[in-house]
Design a protein around this motif. Structure first.
Motif, PDB file in Angstrom:
ATOM      1  N   TYR A 103     -49.295  55.559 -71.695  1.00 43.67           N
ATOM      2  CA  TYR A 103     -48.984  54.408 -70.841  1.00 43.67           C
ATOM      3  C   TYR A 103     -48.526  53.254 -71.729  1.00 43.67           C
ATOM      4  O   TYR A 103     -49.088  53.023 -72.813  1.00 43.67           O
ATOM      5  CB  TYR A 103     -50.213  53.983 -70.043  1.00 43.67           C
ATOM      6  CG  TYR A 103     -50.695  55.010 -69.049  1.00 43.67           C
ATOM      7  CD1 TYR A 103     -50.168  55.067 -67.754  1.00 43.67           C
ATOM      8  CD2 TYR A 103     -51.670  55.942 -69.400  1.00 43.67           C
ATOM      9  CE1 TYR A 103     -50.603  56.020 -66.843  1.00 43.67           C
ATOM     10  CE2 TYR A 103     -52.110  56.897 -68.498  1.00 43.67           C
ATOM     11  CZ  TYR A 103     -51.579  56.929 -67.225  1.00 43.67           C
ATOM     12  OH  TYR A 103     -52.003  57.871 -66.322  1.00 43.67           O
ATOM     13  N   GLN A 119     -39.767  49.133 -59.947  1.00 44.67           N
ATOM     14  CA  GLN A 119     -39.459  50.556 -59.981  1.00 44.67           C
ATOM     15  C   GLN A 119     -38.286  50.866 -60.899  1.00 44.67           C
ATOM     16  O   GLN A 119     -37.720  51.951 -60.865  1.00 44.67           O
ATOM     17  CB  GLN A 119     -39.167  51.060 -58.564  1.00 44.67           C
ATOM     18  CG  GLN A 119     -40.380  51.047 -57.659  1.00 44.67           C
ATOM     19  CD  GLN A 119     -41.535  51.870 -58.215  1.00 44.67           C
ATOM     20  OE1 GLN A 119     -41.373  53.039 -58.562  1.00 44.67           O
ATOM     21  NE2 GLN A 119     -42.710  51.258 -58.325  1.00 44.67           N
ATOM     22  N   ARG A 161     -45.723  55.093 -67.297  1.00 48.17           N
ATOM     23  CA  ARG A 161     -46.322  56.338 -67.782  1.00 48.17           C
ATOM     24  C   ARG A 161     -45.185  57.208 -68.284  1.00 48.17           C
ATOM     25  O   ARG A 161     -44.271  57.567 -67.533  1.00 48.17           O
ATOM     26  CB  ARG A 161     -47.085  57.075 -66.683  1.00 48.17           C
ATOM     27  CG  ARG A 161     -47.739  58.375 -67.164  1.00 48.17           C
ATOM     28  CD  ARG A 161     -48.445  59.103 -66.014  1.00 48.17           C
ATOM     29  NE  ARG A 161     -49.134  60.309 -66.467  1.00 48.17           N
ATOM     30  CZ  ARG A 161     -48.588  61.534 -66.507  1.00 48.17           C
ATOM     31  NH1 ARG A 161     -47.319  61.693 -66.096  1.00 48.17           N
ATOM     32  NH2 ARG A 161     -49.281  62.570 -66.933  1.00 48.17           N
ATOM     33  N   GLN A 194     -45.724  52.964 -62.497  1.00 50.12           N
ATOM     34  CA  GLN A 194     -46.916  53.181 -61.691  1.00 50.12           C
ATOM     35  C   GLN A 194     -47.842  51.954 -61.772  1.00 50.12           C
ATOM     36  O   GLN A 194     -47.647  51.062 -62.595  1.00 50.12           O
ATOM     37  CB  GLN A 194     -47.639  54.455 -62.142  1.00 50.12           C
ATOM     38  CG  GLN A 194     -47.986  54.512 -63.627  1.00 50.12           C
ATOM     39  CD  GLN A 194     -49.261  53.768 -63.958  1.00 50.12           C
ATOM     40  OE1 GLN A 194     -50.305  53.985 -63.364  1.00 50.12           O
ATOM     41  NE2 GLN A 194     -49.185  52.847 -64.932  1.00 50.12           N
ATOM     42  N   ASN A 195     -48.829  51.905 -60.891  1.00 51.09           N
ATOM     43  CA  ASN A 195     -49.722  50.742 -60.824  1.00 51.09           C
ATOM     44  C   ASN A 195     -51.202  51.110 -60.886  1.00 51.09           C
ATOM     45  O   ASN A 195     -52.057  50.288 -60.610  1.00 51.09           O
ATOM     46  CB  ASN A 195     -49.454  49.941 -59.543  1.00 51.09           C
ATOM     47  CG  ASN A 195     -49.606  50.783 -58.273  1.00 51.09           C
ATOM     48  OD1 ASN A 195     -50.174  51.877 -58.303  1.00 51.09           O
ATOM     49  ND2 ASN A 195     -49.080  50.284 -57.166  1.00 51.09           N
ATOM     50  N   LYS A 196     -51.515  52.354 -61.265  1.00 51.06           N
ATOM     51  CA  LYS A 196     -52.914  52.771 -61.323  1.00 51.06           C
ATOM     52  C   LYS A 196     -53.568  52.466 -62.671  1.00 51.06           C
ATOM     53  O   LYS A 196     -54.765  52.194 -62.739  1.00 51.06           O
ATOM     54  CB  LYS A 196     -53.019  54.268 -61.023  1.00 51.06           C
ATOM     55  CG  LYS A 196     -52.618  54.637 -59.602  1.00 51.06           C
ATOM     56  CD  LYS A 196     -52.744  56.137 -59.364  1.00 51.06           C
ATOM     57  CE  LYS A 196     -52.333  56.500 -57.945  1.00 51.06           C
ATOM     58  NZ  LYS A 196     -52.424  57.966 -57.706  1.00 51.06           N
ATOM     59  N   GLU A 203     -42.352  57.117 -65.362  1.00 52.93           N
ATOM     60  CA  GLU A 203     -42.926  56.763 -64.067  1.00 52.93           C
ATOM     61  C   GLU A 203     -43.371  55.301 -64.091  1.00 52.93           C
ATOM     62  O   GLU A 203     -44.156  54.892 -64.959  1.00 52.93           O
ATOM     63  CB  GLU A 203     -44.125  57.662 -63.768  1.00 52.93           C
ATOM     64  CG  GLU A 203     -44.854  57.321 -62.478  1.00 52.93           C
ATOM     65  CD  GLU A 203     -46.140  58.115 -62.305  1.00 52.93           C
ATOM     66  OE1 GLU A 203     -46.874  57.830 -61.330  1.00 52.93           O
ATOM     67  OE2 GLU A 203     -46.425  58.999 -63.145  1.00 52.93           O
TER      68      GLU A 203
END
Length: 320
Positions: A298, A38, A74, A62-64, A60
């Motif tokens: 990304y 993070q 992102r 993120q893990n998507k 951000e």
């Protein structure tokens, strides 16, 4: 493309080194950040700079959407610039920490993966996704563009190299120059004492594009390695870049994308004006002149090293 397991092993090793007291990194050390947590990893030497232009952006973890491992960044920008300030920019750029910047006369390898979030911009506008610059000392007089810039315009991806103003043969205004052997199409910019060279582009970049590059010079040479830049709209692109400025003619740039050699650039690369600093620096993230809507990218698998094999597959490295 670097596999997740390989990248994870390198990241784990660097994390252990940091825990053992290796946090006092220098520019000679290998830097890696897979954006798995993070915050930025100590072993990567990166940070998100905060200022007015950067307040248009957001970062951000993120893990998507990931390239490898379990996480990726992102980075996005939103409308921020008032109409009364035409020179205002909107940025969400990640920077190298100052103490880790590479000397300007030293070559280094940089790697990162990038993916465009839909919708991919299609308008005629200034978009950058990564750039390399020279430090500018306080009080320096001049406008100094990045000596290497990854640019996007009208849905097309292209790369430029910048140097001080050099001799060039101008052709028809408003039409991209067709240059001879050993010459490169450039945009002569005497108002800023700069020359911008067009060095690589994707398949969609046709003869009608790049009309500002209407001159030719032999002070910058581009060796086409037979592969166009990938279309960013097709998914992740993993870049490996060797950047060595040389304003007097000793510069060299190597660009790889998805393990394919794109171009070699040699000659006058970068600036040598009074008041410029001793180091180069790299930053990545969406950058545009003030614009409508949210633009997001990304990023994953950042790495930097003086050794090619730390960034690119050893078997395809052009030199150690």
């Amino acid at each position: 493309m670097r596999k997740a397991a390989q990248f994870g092993a390198v990241l784990a090793g660097l994390a252990l080194a940091a825990a053992a007291g290796a946090q006092e990194l220098t520019y000679k050390d290998k830097l890696v950040d897979g954006f798995e947590g993070q915050d930025f990893a100590p072993a990567g030497g990166l940070y998100y700079k905060k200022n007015f232009e950067q307040s248009a952006g957001s970062v951000e973890f993120q893990n998507k959407v990931v390239h490898s491992g379990k996480g990726a960044l992102r980075l996005s920008v939103k409308p921020h610039c008032p109409a009364s300030k035409p020179l205002c920019s909107e940025r969400a750029e990640v920077w190298e920490r100052s103490k880790l910047r590479v000397p300007y006369d030293q070559g280094a390898w940089f790697g990162f993966a990038v993916k465009f979030e839909e919708p991919v911009p299609q308008d005629d506008h200034r978009y950058l996704i990564a750039q390399w610059k020279r430090e500018i000392d306080a009080g320096a007089d001049g406008d100094f563009s990045p000596f290497l810039a990854f640019r996007f315009n009208e849905g097309k991806f292209f790369i430029t190299v910048e140097t001080n103003l050099v001799p060039g043969k101008e052709g028809q205004k408003g039409k991209r120059a067709h240059c001879g052997p050993g010459e490169t199409a450039v945009w002569l910019r005497p108002d800023t004492n700069q020359t911008r060279a067009l060095v690589a582009f994707d398949r969609k970049f046709g003869p009608e594009n790049g009309d500002e590059f209407n001159a030719c010079t032999d002070k910058i040479t581009v060796i086409d390695r037979g592969n166009p830049l990938p279309d960013p709209a097709t998914g992740w692109v993993d870049f490996a870049v060797y950047a060595k400025p040389g304003p007097e003619g000793t510069g060299q740039i190597e660009i790889f994308a998805n393990d394919k050699w794109i171009v070699t650039v040699k000659g006058r690369i970068g600036h040598n004006d009074k008041g410029l600093g001793e180091n180069q620096y790299f930053k990545f993230g969406p950058y545009r002149a003030g614009g409508p809507g949210v633009w997001a990218l990304y990023y994953d698998d950042f790495r930097r090293s003086l050794a090619c094999a730390d960034v690119l597959k050893p078997e395809i490295c052009p030199f150690p």
